[in-house]
Each structure stands twice: as C-alpha cells, then as structure tokens.
Enzyme design. Structure first.
Site, PDB file in Angstrom:
ATOM      1  N   PHE A 167      -8.555  -3.443   4.892  1.00  0.00           N
ATOM      2  CA  PHE A 167      -8.910  -4.844   4.705  1.00  0.00           C
ATOM      3  C   PHE A 167      -9.210  -5.083   3.229  1.00  0.00           C
ATOM      4  O   PHE A 167     -10.197  -5.696   2.854  1.00  0.00           O
ATOM      5  CB  PHE A 167     -10.109  -5.193   5.599  1.00  0.00           C
ATOM      6  N   GLU A 219       9.075  -3.161   4.571  1.00  0.00           N
ATOM      7  CA  GLU A 219       9.569  -4.020   3.487  1.00  0.00           C
ATOM      8  C   GLU A 219       8.627  -4.034   2.281  1.00  0.00           C
ATOM      9  O   GLU A 219       9.059  -4.010   1.128  1.00  0.00           O
ATOM     10  CB  GLU A 219       9.763  -5.439   4.018  1.00  0.00           C
ATOM     11  N   VAL A 270       8.462  -1.520  -1.138  1.00  0.00           N
ATOM     12  CA  VAL A 270       9.319  -1.575  -2.332  1.00  0.00           C
ATOM     13  C   VAL A 270       9.430  -3.021  -2.818  1.00  0.00           C
ATOM     14  O   VAL A 270       9.843  -3.902  -2.070  1.00  0.00           O
ATOM     15  CB  VAL A 270      10.738  -1.029  -2.022  1.00  0.00           C
ATOM     16  N   LYS A 324       9.365   4.685  -4.991  1.00  0.00           N
ATOM     17  CA  LYS A 324      10.148   3.602  -4.395  1.00  0.00           C
ATOM     18  C   LYS A 324      11.632   3.983  -4.323  1.00  0.00           C
ATOM     19  O   LYS A 324      12.313   3.664  -3.341  1.00  0.00           O
ATOM     20  CB  LYS A 324       9.942   2.311  -5.185  1.00  0.00           C
ATOM     21  N   GLY A 332       0.638  -8.226  -5.336  1.00  0.00           N
ATOM     22  CA  GLY A 332      -0.248  -9.367  -5.149  1.00  0.00           C
ATOM     23  C   GLY A 332      -0.598  -9.472  -3.680  1.00  0.00           C
ATOM     24  O   GLY A 332       0.164  -9.053  -2.815  1.00  0.00           O
TER      25      GLY A 332
HETATM   26  N1  LIG Z   1      -1.848  -4.727  -3.750  1.00  0.00           N
HETATM   27  C1  LIG Z   1      -0.549  -4.887  -3.790  1.00  0.00           C
HETATM   28  O1  LIG Z   1      -0.070  -5.803  -4.413  1.00  0.00           O
HETATM   29  C2  LIG Z   1       0.355  -3.942  -3.054  1.00  0.00           C
HETATM   30  C3  LIG Z   1       1.746  -4.157  -3.088  1.00  0.00           C
HETATM   31  C4  LIG Z   1       2.600  -3.317  -2.362  1.00  0.00           C
HETATM   32  C5  LIG Z   1       2.049  -2.271  -1.640  1.00  0.00           C
HETATM   33  N2  LIG Z   1       0.695  -2.056  -1.643  1.00  0.00           N
HETATM   34  C6  LIG Z   1       0.154  -0.963  -0.840  1.00  0.00           C
HETATM   35  O2  LIG Z   1      -0.606  -1.524   0.225  1.00  0.00           O
HETATM   36  C7  LIG Z   1      -1.705  -0.708   0.539  1.00  0.00           C
HETATM   37  C8  LIG Z   1      -2.978  -1.519   0.433  1.00  0.00           C
HETATM   38  O3  LIG Z   1      -3.127  -1.997  -0.884  1.00  0.00           O
HETATM   39  P1  LIG Z   1      -4.382  -2.855  -1.330  1.00  0.00           P
HETATM   40  O4  LIG Z   1      -4.080  -3.380  -2.664  1.00  0.00           O
HETATM   41  O5  LIG Z   1      -4.745  -3.787  -0.260  1.00  0.00           O
HETATM   42  O6  LIG Z   1      -5.498  -1.704  -1.459  1.00  0.00           O
HETATM   43  P2  LIG Z   1      -7.071  -1.902  -1.519  1.00  0.00           P
HETATM   44  O7  LIG Z   1      -7.408  -3.259  -2.009  1.00  0.00           O
HETATM   45  O8  LIG Z   1      -7.608  -0.705  -2.206  1.00  0.00           O
HETATM   46  O9  LIG Z   1      -7.515  -1.850   0.026  1.00  0.00           O
HETATM   47  C9  LIG Z   1      -7.448  -0.690   0.804  1.00  0.00           C
HETATM   48  C10 LIG Z   1      -8.165  -0.968   2.097  1.00  0.00           C
HETATM   49  O10 LIG Z   1      -8.029   0.188   2.932  1.00  0.00           O
HETATM   50  C11 LIG Z   1      -9.329   0.527   3.439  1.00  0.00           C
HETATM   51  N3  LIG Z   1      -9.365   1.937   3.725  1.00  0.00           N
HETATM   52  C12 LIG Z   1      -9.471   2.999   2.875  1.00  0.00           C
HETATM   53  N4  LIG Z   1      -9.454   4.140   3.557  1.00  0.00           N
HETATM   54  C13 LIG Z   1      -9.374   3.814   4.866  1.00  0.00           C
HETATM   55  C14 LIG Z   1      -9.334   4.552   6.066  1.00  0.00           C
HETATM   56  N5  LIG Z   1      -9.374   5.879   6.055  1.00  0.00           N
HETATM   57  N6  LIG Z   1      -9.237   3.887   7.239  1.00  0.00           N
HETATM   58  C15 LIG Z   1      -9.198   2.536   7.275  1.00  0.00           C
HETATM   59  N7  LIG Z   1      -9.235   1.773   6.176  1.00  0.00           N
HETATM   60  C16 LIG Z   1      -9.313   2.418   4.986  1.00  0.00           C
HETATM   61  C17 LIG Z   1     -10.276   0.125   2.344  1.00  0.00           C
HETATM   62  O11 LIG Z   1     -11.565   0.018   2.895  1.00  0.00           O
HETATM   63  P3  LIG Z   1     -12.838  -0.549   2.071  1.00  0.00           P
HETATM   64  O12 LIG Z   1     -12.595  -2.030   2.020  1.00  0.00           O
HETATM   65  O13 LIG Z   1     -13.954  -0.178   2.976  1.00  0.00           O
HETATM   66  O14 LIG Z   1     -12.803   0.147   0.760  1.00  0.00           O
HETATM   67  C18 LIG Z   1      -9.663  -1.213   1.933  1.00  0.00           C
HETATM   68  O15 LIG Z   1     -10.073  -2.220   2.801  1.00  0.00           O
HETATM   69  C19 LIG Z   1      -1.644   0.466  -0.417  1.00  0.00           C
HETATM   70  O16 LIG Z   1      -1.011   1.537   0.236  1.00  0.00           O
HETATM   71  C20 LIG Z   1      -0.818  -0.055  -1.553  1.00  0.00           C
HETATM   72  O17 LIG Z   1      -0.125   0.974  -2.228  1.00  0.00           O
HETATM   73  C21 LIG Z   1      -0.141  -2.881  -2.316  1.00  0.00           C
END
Ligand SMILES: NC(=O)c1ccc[n+]([C@@H]2O[C@H](COP(=O)([O-])OP(=O)(O)OC[C@H]3O[C@@H](n4cnc5c(N)ncnc54)[C@H](OP(=O)(O)O)[C@@H]3O)[C@@H](O)[C@H]2O)c1
Lengths: 164, 328
Positions: free
Chosen positions: B8, B135, B138, B211, B305
């Site tokens: 989240f 999707e 990448v 990717k 984003g």
């Molecule tokens: N941000 C982007 O633009 C983007 C784009 C493409 C792909 N991604 C990928 O999408 C994923 C999420 O990215 P994000 O930016 O949302 O990351 P983030 O803001 O760091 O959020 C990660 C979330 O996962 C939770 N979490 C961590 N360990 C966990 C576990 N063991 N079990 C359940 N929940 C857990 C965290 O909990 P807490 O809230 O308690 O810390 C946090 O809510 C990543 O794999 C990232 O590489 C992100």
C-alpha cells in the site's frame, strides 16, 4: 560515382530511383553501351550527382542491395564516416597508441579527434571520427576501437544508428 | 470483480484511489502493507483505509499479514505491488506462487518475480487456468506488453530499443539542458523524488536491464537472466561528452536494446540524433519495436508514478475480467 550494373532493361531506372529517393541531384549520366557485350554482361554507368554527404551511405546501401555494384565514388575513397565519443583517461592511456592501432589496422583511419580537457584527474571526453571505404570495414574498426577502449578502461559511446 | 492488494505504497494507493474515484466495477476486499492488514469480504471502505494509512502509517490491523490476505480467499485477483527484490524476488515470489496455486489471477508491478521466474510462474498459472499479468513492470503506463502480445499479434518482432529508465533520462536531460555535472543532476533528481536514496540500480543500468530480461523471456522466450545483459550505466558520463554530442546535433540517452536473432541484450549510453523519436525529455520512457509486418512502432509515455502505474495495473485487471473470465 561509377556504377556497374547488369545490362538488362529497367536496370538504369532501378539505379536512378534510389538517387531521387534520397533527394540527390543528378547532374550527368554517362552510359556507354559496349556493342560487343552479351546480354547479361555488366555495363558501366557513371553518374555525377550532388548529394548531402550524410545521404551517401544509405544510397550506396540501397544500390548494393538492388544488385548494382558501386565501383568508385568520386575522388574521395574513404567516404564512410562514424563518430563515437570516448570518456576516460584518454591521454594517459597513450592516445598515440590508440590512434595507431586503428590506422595500422588497414580498416579505417582516424579522421578527426576533438578532445575536451577537464580538470586534472577528471576523466576527459573526446569525439573520434573514423573514416573507411566500406560499411563492413568501419564496423570492424569500431569493434577494434571497442576492444582497445576496454583494455584501457575507456568508455565508448556509440551511435544507436548511423548519423552524419 | 474483487481484488486484494499486497503493498500500500505509492502504487498500491494509486490503485485504491482510482478504484474509489472511478466506476470500474471493482471492489477491494483485502489490503496488506508491511505491518498490518485488513480483510472484508463485503468490500473495504477505501477512503477510510487511505485516511488511516495517511495518519497512522498502517492500512489495517497490526498482526494481519500478507499471508493472511492470500489465505482469506476473498478475492478474484491478487494485486501484488510490494517492493522489488532483484536477487531473490522474495517475498513477492512466494505471494504470487501461493495465489496462483490457489487458482487466483495475479497482477503485479514487481519486476523481481517476472524477471527471475517467468516460465515457472506462467506454467503454474496455465495449470490452474488463471492469468498472471505484469504490464506495469516495464515502462509504467505505456501499454507495451499489451501492444506486443495482442496489438501486434502475428508480427515477428525483430528488434526493440528504448528508454526504460526515467531517472537516467531525467539526469541526462538536465546535464544537456543546464550543463549540470552528473552528480549535480543526480542530486537534483533525488530532491525531486525521481531517484531512490540508493540510485545504484537506476544509474548503473540494472533497472533497465531487468526490464530487458522480462521482455526477452516473455516476448521471445529467450530464457535470459541479468548475466546475459551487457550493461553500461550513465554514472561515467561527463558534461563534456554531452557537449561533444551536441556538436554533432546529437545527444546521449541510456538505451536498452534487444535483437533476438543475434541474442543481443544490451543497455548502454548511446549517441542519438536530437530529432530521433527515442530522444524524449525528463522522466519519460519511449520504446521502438521493429516488426516484419507493421514496420516500426514507437510508444512514448510515463514510465513511473503512482497514478500512471495504477493505470497499467487496472488495465491488466480489466483485461482479465473482460477478455478472460467472461469468455471462459
Ligand atoms: N512507483 C512506481 O512508479 C513504480 C513503477 C513501476 C513499478 N513499480 C514497482 O511496484 C512496486 C511497488 O512500488 P511502490 O513505489 O508502490 O513502492 P513503495 O511506495 O515502497 O510501497 C511498497 C509497499 O509494499 C509494502 N510492503 C513491503 N514489504 C511488504 C510485505 N512483506 N508484505 C506486504 N507489504 C509489504 C510497504 O509497506 P509499508 O507501507 O508498511 O512500508 C508499502 O506499502 C515495486 O515492486 C516497484 O518496483 C513502481
């Protein structure tokens, strides 16, 4: 440029079309048919044209792929150029040797070298332009440059595609 | 359709916001973050959960875990958006495996499991007659996988190259525009939240390489790993090098390249003409695919984003609902 092509109807047109496709301006065509030539022999055609240097390479490629042999291009032999950027301790890794190894390979010559000297101990950056007579040789020359650079710890930034 | 969210953070909240704001026909029945969870088979009040997360840092009740969510079974699609681990892919790999084994669809933005275990996960999904879609792994919002798999079905994809990392692209844009040094531009990217505190994966080209591995395995079945990618990052670039490129009316971008026939998998800074379609600005991503029938196709868009990544996740969920579930 001097072209060699099969003596077949339509061949001359096939050779001229790619020239207009790259916006080349044809100034003269000298096309001598040898009366003793048998059908299927190759014939020589000389074409004088005005063309941006950057387009020449793709023109030669298109002609070659259509079975037209480019025998000679203008006065200048080494017409194919490629520039890459080098980063690293270019001087301290014996620049003369780097250039020599390309020149002595017989594949290409270093035509230009532009270097920016940064602060002491910072890596320097250079643009190096190779020229060669064929796409194949310039490709091999770039391979060679890449391996020399690896040996000397220099970073080579290559073009994604050919550019002038 | 009912969805359960694991993670989240930025992406998870983006999905929750979109589901609550838009009439998509989706309901969220479970959410877990790293320290808490909430499960309600009748549908969760998303506004509530977003507010609780904002004020307390927890989405639900401490003690309820991701595993509890998976086992609850109150969902049709598991949306896995926890942090990427490029070495072991865990814990995400375990979550995804269990949900698939239990016969649930999975949608993820997590690069780790897809890059490391594509074949095994796809076989598992097929054996349970469920979908695994990725999707968002990448190029964020760009519907690249969908374009390659469906839009260009029947084409042979002969090559693909593109800008896969927005952080690097931002740094290079700033070095060119303002003559900033690499470290100045990196610092700026960090301050704006475009680069992680540890930017190693981005600037060394590893993120882009992961990717490429995903594409190599999913589109061409090359069975590649990170070791098969020839990787050069942007951390050695100088402002002088960019100025030299400028003299040629060119610039430098970090380009990922796949030529399957030659087994070329390569990430490296490259010189490109300034008017080349892959020369995009700031954090944008861009990909050109070369095909035998359709010719060249270039897609440009936001690679990351909260809302942008949610867009890709939601498209995957709706694809499963509208094109898979309803047909079977
Ligand atoms: N941000 C982007 O633009 C983007 C784009 C493409 C792909 N991604 C990928 O999408 C994923 C999420 O990215 P994000 O930016 O949302 O990351 P983030 O803001 O760091 O959020 C990660 C979330 O996962 C939770 N979490 C961590 N360990 C966990 C576990 N063991 N079990 C359940 N929940 C857990 C965290 O909990 P807490 O809230 O308690 O810390 C946090 O809510 C990543 O794999 C990232 O590489 C992100």
């Amino acid at each position: 440029m001097k072209l060699e092509m099969k003596d077949k109807p339509g061949q001359l047109i096939a050779a001229l079309k790619p020239i207009s496709d790259v916006e080349g301006n044809i100034m003269a065509i000298i096309h001598q048919r040898d009366p003793s030539a048998a059908p299927g022999d190759t014939i020589d055609v000389q074409i004088m044209l005005d063309l941006p240097g950057s387009k020449l390479e793709s023109l030669v490629e298109t002609l070659t792929s259509q079975g037209v042999n480019v025998v000679r291009i203008g006065e200048e032999r080494l017409l194919i150029r490629r520039s890459v950027i080098l980063i690293g301790h270019i001087m301290h890794t014996d620049l003369t040797d780097t250039v020599d190894r390309i020149d002595s390979s017989g594949l290409a010559e270093v035509a230009e070298l532009g270097m920016v000297m940064p602060a002491i101990n910072e890596p320097s950056s250079a643009k190096i332009t190779l020229k060669s007579s064929s796409l194949e040789e310039i490709g091999r020359a770039i391979d060679l440059l890449r391996s020399v650079a690896r040996e000397k710890g220099l970073l080579v930034i290559e073009p994604l595609e050919e550019y002038p | 359709m009912r969805i359960a969210l694991l993670g989240f953070g930025s992406v998870g909240r983006g999905i929750a916001e979109a589901v609550s704001e838009k009439d998509l026909g989706l309901s969220i029945t479970a959410v877990a973050d790293s320290r808490s969870g909430i499960i309600d088979a009748d549908g969760i009040d998303i506004r509530d959960v977003l507010e609780r997360k904002r004020t307390t840092g927890l989405c639900g009740t401490p003690g309820i875990t991701a595993d509890d969510v998976i086992e609850s079974g109150v969902y049709d699609v598991l949306v896995e958006v926890t942090p990427t681990n490029a070495d072991s892919a865990n814990p995400a790999l375990g979550y995804i495996t269990r949900a698939l084994a239990a016969g649930r669809h999975v949608v993820t933005s997590n690069k780790g499991p897809i890059a490391l275990r594509y074949d095994a996960l796809m076989q598992l999904a097929a054996s349970r007659n469920v979908q695994l879609r990725y999707e968002a792994t990448v190029c964020g919002a760009i519907p690249l996988i969908q374009a390659l798999e469906i839009g260009l079905a029947g084409n042979t994809i002969t090559a693909l190259n593109g800008v896969f990392n927005g952080t690097c692209n931002y740094i290079l844009t700033r070095m060119t525009d303002e003559g900033l040094s690499y470290s100045q531009a990196l610092l700026e990217a960090r301050e704006l939240g475009y680069a992680e505190a540890d930017p190693t994966y981005d600037v060394k080209g590893v993120d882009a390489a992961i990717k490429l591995v995903i594409l190599a395995n999913s589109i061409w079945g090359l069975n590649a790993s990170l070791d098969d990618v020839d990787i050069t990052g942007i951390d050695g670039l100088t402002t002088d090098a960019l100025a030299l490129a400028e003299d040629l009316n060119c610039t430098i971008r970090l380009i990922g390249e796949i030529i399957p026939e030659k087994r070329i998998l390569k990430v490296s800074p490259r010189v490109l003409s300034k008017d080349h379609s892959l020369v995009v600005r700031d954090t944008l991503n861009a990909v050109t695919v070369e095909t035998d029938m359709a010719g060249e196709i270039t897609l440009i868009g936001r690679g990351a984003g909260s809302r942008e990544t949610a867009s890709a996740i939601i498209a995957d969920i709706l694809f499963i609902r509208d094109c898979h579930v309803e047909r079977t």
